[in-house]
Write a protein that holds these residues in place. Structure first.
Motif, PDB file in Angstrom:
ATOM      1  N   ILE A 139       1.164  -1.545  -0.044  1.00 32.54           N
ATOM      2  CA  ILE A 139      -0.028   0.175  -0.363  1.00 32.54           C
ATOM      3  C   ILE A 139       0.799   1.567   0.704  1.00 32.54           C
ATOM      4  O   ILE A 139       1.753   0.772   0.434  1.00 32.54           O
ATOM      5  N   SER A 140       0.483   2.280  -0.531  1.00 28.88           N
ATOM      6  CA  SER A 140       1.407   3.168  -1.348  1.00 28.88           C
ATOM      7  C   SER A 140       1.199   4.524   0.301  1.00 28.88           C
ATOM      8  O   SER A 140       2.352   4.968   0.632  1.00 28.88           O
ATOM      9  N   ASP A 141      -0.104   5.061   0.810  1.00 27.33           N
ATOM     10  CA  ASP A 141      -0.351   5.903   2.142  1.00 27.33           C
ATOM     11  C   ASP A 141      -0.011   5.079   2.820  1.00 27.33           C
ATOM     12  O   ASP A 141      -1.866   4.859   2.951  1.00 27.33           O
ATOM     13  N   ASP A 142       0.000   4.731   4.553  1.00 27.76           N
ATOM     14  CA  ASP A 142      -0.968   4.511   5.462  1.00 27.76           C
ATOM     15  C   ASP A 142      -0.146   4.964   6.453  1.00 27.76           C
ATOM     16  O   ASP A 142       0.971   4.901   7.536  1.00 27.76           O
ATOM     17  N   ARG A 143      -0.586   6.686   6.436  1.00 37.32           N
ATOM     18  CA  ARG A 143       0.226   7.594   7.499  1.00 37.32           C
ATOM     19  C   ARG A 143       0.394   7.380   8.698  1.00 37.32           C
ATOM     20  O   ARG A 143       0.529   7.473  10.275  1.00 37.32           O
ATOM     21  N   GLU A 144      -1.288   6.371   9.044  1.00 37.44           N
ATOM     22  CA  GLU A 144      -1.608   5.888  10.528  1.00 37.44           C
ATOM     23  C   GLU A 144      -0.356   4.745  10.665  1.00 37.44           C
ATOM     24  O   GLU A 144      -1.068   4.805  12.076  1.00 37.44           O
ATOM     25  N   GLY A 145       0.102   4.175  10.274  1.00 36.43           N
ATOM     26  CA  GLY A 145       0.543   3.318  10.378  1.00 36.43           C
ATOM     27  C   GLY A 145      -0.304   1.990  10.700  1.00 36.43           C
ATOM     28  O   GLY A 145      -0.546   0.738  11.788  1.00 36.43           O
ATOM     29  N   LYS A 146      -1.711   1.812  10.504  1.00 35.63           N
ATOM     30  CA  LYS A 146      -2.702   0.552  10.789  1.00 35.63           C
ATOM     31  C   LYS A 146      -2.748  -0.858   9.986  1.00 35.63           C
ATOM     32  O   LYS A 146      -3.514  -1.717  10.392  1.00 35.63           O
ATOM     33  N   ARG A 147      -2.027  -0.641   8.851  1.00 31.36           N
ATOM     34  CA  ARG A 147      -1.623  -1.861   7.872  1.00 31.36           C
ATOM     35  C   ARG A 147      -2.884  -2.211   7.396  1.00 31.36           C
ATOM     36  O   ARG A 147      -2.823  -3.568   7.018  1.00 31.36           O
ATOM     37  N   GLU A 148      -4.012  -1.957   7.640  1.00 27.43           N
ATOM     38  CA  GLU A 148      -5.112  -1.800   7.263  1.00 27.43           C
ATOM     39  C   GLU A 148      -5.490  -2.806   5.816  1.00 27.43           C
ATOM     40  O   GLU A 148      -5.909  -3.869   5.175  1.00 27.43           O
ATOM     41  N   GLY A 149      -5.151  -1.985   5.030  1.00 28.03           N
ATOM     42  CA  GLY A 149      -4.624  -2.438   3.734  1.00 28.03           C
ATOM     43  C   GLY A 149      -4.533  -3.645   2.675  1.00 28.03           C
ATOM     44  O   GLY A 149      -4.732  -4.432   2.619  1.00 28.03           O
ATOM     45  N   VAL A 150      -2.714  -3.539   3.881  1.00 36.72           N
ATOM     46  CA  VAL A 150      -2.433  -4.586   3.274  1.00 36.72           C
ATOM     47  C   VAL A 150      -2.860  -6.324   3.794  1.00 36.72           C
ATOM     48  O   VAL A 150      -3.221  -7.261   3.013  1.00 36.72           O
ATOM     49  N   ASP A 151      -3.166  -5.650   4.871  1.00 39.61           N
ATOM     50  CA  ASP A 151      -3.756  -7.081   5.284  1.00 39.61           C
ATOM     51  C   ASP A 151      -4.850  -7.776   5.096  1.00 39.61           C
ATOM     52  O   ASP A 151      -5.634  -8.401   5.113  1.00 39.61           O
ATOM     53  N   ARG A 152      -6.358  -7.245   4.263  1.00 36.21           N
ATOM     54  CA  ARG A 152      -6.842  -7.055   3.842  1.00 36.21           C
ATOM     55  C   ARG A 152      -6.587  -7.749   2.081  1.00 36.21           C
ATOM     56  O   ARG A 152      -6.875  -9.116   2.061  1.00 36.21           O
ATOM     57  N   GLN A 153      -5.219  -7.072   1.870  1.00 35.79           N
ATOM     58  CA  GLN A 153      -5.244  -7.138   0.224  1.00 35.79           C
ATOM     59  C   GLN A 153      -4.438  -9.162   0.777  1.00 35.79           C
ATOM     60  O   GLN A 153      -5.352 -10.499  -0.007  1.00 35.79           O
ATOM     61  N   GLU A 154      -3.879  -9.392   2.152  1.00 35.10           N
ATOM     62  CA  GLU A 154      -3.175 -10.835   2.047  1.00 35.10           C
ATOM     63  C   GLU A 154      -3.756 -11.615   2.818  1.00 35.10           C
ATOM     64  O   GLU A 154      -4.384 -12.889   1.872  1.00 35.10           O
ATOM     65  N   LYS A 155      -5.420 -11.451   3.223  1.00 33.27           N
ATOM     66  CA  LYS A 155      -7.009 -12.334   3.413  1.00 33.27           C
ATOM     67  C   LYS A 155      -7.182 -12.697   2.050  1.00 33.27           C
ATOM     68  O   LYS A 155      -7.222 -14.275   1.964  1.00 33.27           O
ATOM     69  N   GLU A 156      -7.676 -11.774   1.363  1.00 28.12           N
ATOM     70  CA  GLU A 156      -7.880 -12.329  -0.242  1.00 28.12           C
ATOM     71  C   GLU A 156      -6.843 -12.714  -0.909  1.00 28.12           C
ATOM     72  O   GLU A 156      -7.040 -13.699  -1.195  1.00 28.12           O
ATOM     73  N   CYS A 157      -6.190 -13.000  -0.766  1.00 30.75           N
ATOM     74  CA  CYS A 157      -4.707 -13.551  -1.682  1.00 30.75           C
ATOM     75  C   CYS A 157      -4.781 -15.188  -1.242  1.00 30.75           C
ATOM     76  O   CYS A 157      -4.379 -16.183  -1.741  1.00 30.75           O
ATOM     77  N   ARG A 158      -4.788 -15.365   0.465  1.00 29.67           N
ATOM     78  CA  ARG A 158      -4.999 -16.688   1.127  1.00 29.67           C
ATOM     79  C   ARG A 158      -6.005 -17.441   0.642  1.00 29.67           C
ATOM     80  O   ARG A 158      -6.444 -18.643   0.418  1.00 29.67           O
ATOM     81  N   ARG A 159      -7.450 -16.639   0.161  1.00 29.94           N
ATOM     82  CA  ARG A 159      -8.437 -17.211  -0.411  1.00 29.94           C
ATOM     83  C   ARG A 159      -8.139 -17.948  -1.727  1.00 29.94           C
ATOM     84  O   ARG A 159      -8.663 -19.036  -1.621  1.00 29.94           O
ATOM     85  N   ARG A 160      -7.468 -17.321  -2.475  1.00 32.82           N
ATOM     86  CA  ARG A 160      -7.333 -17.854  -3.801  1.00 32.82           C
ATOM     87  C   ARG A 160      -6.619 -18.100  -3.903  1.00 32.82           C
ATOM     88  O   ARG A 160      -6.779 -19.815  -5.059  1.00 32.82           O
ATOM     89  N   ALA A 161      -4.895 -18.857  -3.235  1.00 28.22           N
ATOM     90  CA  ALA A 161      -3.985 -19.115  -2.978  1.00 28.22           C
ATOM     91  C   ALA A 161      -5.368 -20.757  -2.509  1.00 28.22           C
ATOM     92  O   ALA A 161      -4.649 -22.180  -3.163  1.00 28.22           O
ATOM     93  N   GLU A 162      -6.001 -20.777  -1.787  1.00 30.70           N
ATOM     94  CA  GLU A 162      -6.228 -22.185  -1.448  1.00 30.70           C
ATOM     95  C   GLU A 162      -7.296 -22.664  -2.293  1.00 30.70           C
ATOM     96  O   GLU A 162      -7.462 -23.242  -3.214  1.00 30.70           O
ATOM     97  N   ARG A 163      -8.423 -21.736  -2.764  1.00 34.21           N
ATOM     98  CA  ARG A 163      -8.725 -22.221  -4.082  1.00 34.21           C
ATOM     99  C   ARG A 163      -8.528 -23.106  -5.429  1.00 34.21           C
ATOM    100  O   ARG A 163      -8.199 -23.613  -5.956  1.00 34.21           O
ATOM    101  N   ASN A 164      -6.731 -22.326  -5.031  1.00 34.72           N
ATOM    102  CA  ASN A 164      -6.502 -22.977  -7.120  1.00 34.72           C
ATOM    103  C   ASN A 164      -5.572 -23.905  -6.363  1.00 34.72           C
ATOM    104  O   ASN A 164      -4.472 -24.947  -7.235  1.00 34.72           O
TER     105      ASN A 164
END
Length: 535
Positions: free
Chosen positions: A20-45
């Motif tokens: 994620i390009s901009d996470d000024r508050e440092g909460k990692r919410e954006g990258v955490d959501r990306q990881e969850k979706e990618c994990r579901r796709r890896a399991e499906r594949n």
């Protein structure tokens, strides 16, 4: 993105890449959501996840190194992984060069690349490779358009004298406009002030609230003008518990940590005191272009005086090796005229030093090492005593301070400076509308700039007076405050009022010396003091 199937039909070993390009508050919410979706796709594949690489608050367009992205490429080259999962192609690349290099690696190593939002591109055909490259070109074009919009917005904000955004400036609230903090000396209001620091309730000019960030900026500015060093001001701020604005600093892995404030360092303090915004001015690439839309922390003349001191060519720029000698570089050798340096001198061996005592004492020597040696403790005490006596005299101000210069007040000079800056803008506007020729524009600009430089020089001269101006001259407070002054301030005061010349010492004991009295051989008759005239 799709190539041939994995060799022998084996399960793919996938790297999940999140950014994620901009996470000024440092909460990692954006990258955490990306990881969850990618994990579901890896399991499906039916793919095996061998690594999850995350880069938080790091742009792919900025050109800055992306350590985790480079690690992913290395894993693909070495065969540790043969598949990549990401939210979208834009998470992987934003520059054409990065994308094309990535495509070459995909084809070369038979790597499977899938994104959650756009599925797979087929790079096994010319049409598929063309589509992938076109998407990369579009991604860079989008980034460039965003960059242009941001730049145009900042340019418009700049022209209007408004805050251009960014981290919270020390001394101001996060909006970059409201001061931390003001107080009205007449009605005690703490809000409702305009850009000229006028109280909306009673019209009085506000003062910086004691103990606030703005107050500390003004105090630091005054301290520099009064002769203190950046290092000593930093020490004062640390003792008062004043720290920098909390920032998220870059970590070794390229990510940014949690917001943290730090003790002031001389280099950071110098930048703070040199910034034009503290004087209510706005700059563009180092040039003052006009009055800002926020209130000043310090008057412009005071800021310029501090700026002149900090930018003086002769000013020492290193910020280490704190001074421990009062007279090093100040006291002068009476034989060769060189300044004295800090050194040591023997006390006569262990027998004279006494059990457990040092056999050497601090001393001043001529820089040639040939002409003079003098006990540092005794000489410094003698010089400091003379300085305190001189500063405490009832006529000290008359003796030491220069006469008040006649001429416009600092408010009148500041108003004239702003008028000249506005005139520079109008000259540029007239030239842009073809109302004047290029020669007229250049001549008018040069003439107006020369007047502006003269005005700013007068402003500096009015405020950057002697270090002595901040002292309680002619009072008993001098003696009471002297020991509390930082060494740098003492040096500035002594340099302002006297020249200390060390002559060759006489042979033998000082007249009147009593053995066993505990006193040294210091002879003040070998020290010449020349009192300086006001400058």
């Amino acid at each position: 993105m799709q190539t041939r199937a994995a060799e022998g039909g084996a399960r793919r070993r996938v790297v999940i890449y999140c950014r994620i390009s901009d996470d000024r508050e440092g909460k990692r919410e954006g990258v955490d959501r990306q990881e969850k979706e990618c994990r579901r796709r890896a399991e499906r594949n039916g793919w095996d996840i061998v690594a999850v690489l995350v880069e938080n608050d790091l742009s792919a367009y900025s050109g800055k190194p992306r350590p985790e992205y480079e690690r992913m490429l290395q894993m693909l080259r070495s065969g540790e992984a043969d598949a990549v999962l990401a939210l979208s192609p834009k998470r992987l690349y934003r520059q054409i060069k990065d994308a094309f290099d990535f495509f070459d690696l995909i084809v070369q190593k038979n790597i499977e690349v899938e994104t959650i939002k756009q599925g797979r591109f087929n790079l096994s055909t010319a049409e598929g490779r063309k589509d992938a490259r076109r998407a990369a070109v579009d991604a860079q074009g989008e980034s460039e358009e965003i960059s242009e919009r941001v730049r145009d917005s900042k340019a418009e904000t700049l022209a209007q004298g408004e805050f251009r955004g960014g981290p919270r400036p020390f001394g101001y609230e996060s909006n970059g406009v409201t001061l931390r903090s003001l107080i009205c000396p007449e009605c005690s209001a703490v809000e409702g002030f305009d850009a000229d620091r006028r109280c909306g309730a009673c019209g009085a000019e506000a003062a910086n609230l004691p103990g606030s960030e703005a107050w500390h900026v003004e105090a630091a500015t005054d301290a520099i003008i009064a002769g203190e060093s950046l290092r000593s001001v930093c020490s004062t701020l640390a003792a008062q518990g004043v720290r920098t604005v909390a920032r998220r600093y870059r970590q070794e892995d390229g990510s940014k940590g949690e917001p943290e404030s730090r003790d002031w360092q001389p280099s950071e303090l110098r930048k703070l005191l040199l910034r034009p915004r503290s004087a209510g001015l706005i700059d563009h690439y180092g040039e003052i272009i006009g009055k800002a839309g926020w209130p000043a922390i310090v008057p412009e003349d005071k800021w310029r005086a501090c700026k002149a001191i900090l930018e003086a060519p002769e000013r020492r720029t290193t910020t280490t090796n704190a001074r421990v000698w009062l007279g090093s570089g100040l006291y002068v050798c009476g034989v060769c005229g060189e300044t004295a340096r800090g050194s040591t001198t023997g006390v006569g061996g262990k027998a004279k030093a006494g059990e457990g005592e040092k056999t050497h004492r601090p001393a001043y020597r001529c820089r040639t090492g040939k002409h003079i040696v003098r006990d540092a403790y005794a000489l410094d005490a003698y010089v400091e005593g003379l300085a305190v006596d001189r500063l405490s005299r009832s006529d000290a101000a008359e003796l030491l301070l220069p006469p008040v210069a006649e001429g416009p007040s600092r408010q009148e000079l500041a108003a004239l400076a702003n008028t000249l800056r506005a005139k520079l803008d109008s000259i540029a506007a007239d030239y842009g509308q073809d109302l004047i020729t290029r020669k007229q524009m250049l001549d008018s600009t040069a003439f107006t700039r020369a007047r502006l430089e003269k005005i700013t020089a007068e402003m500096v001269a009015q405020t950057s007076g002697s270090v002595l101006a901040s002292l309680p001259l002619g009072t008993e407070e001098i003696a009471q405050q002297w020991e509390g002054y930082h060494l740098d301030k003492k040096r500035s005061i002594i340099d302002a009022i006297m020249t200390v010349t060390i002559n060759k010492a006489r042979r033998g004991r000082q007249p009147g010396f009593v053995p066993g009295s505990g006193t040294g051989y210091f002879d003040d008759s070998t020290i010449d003091i020349e009192w300086k005239k006001p400058r």
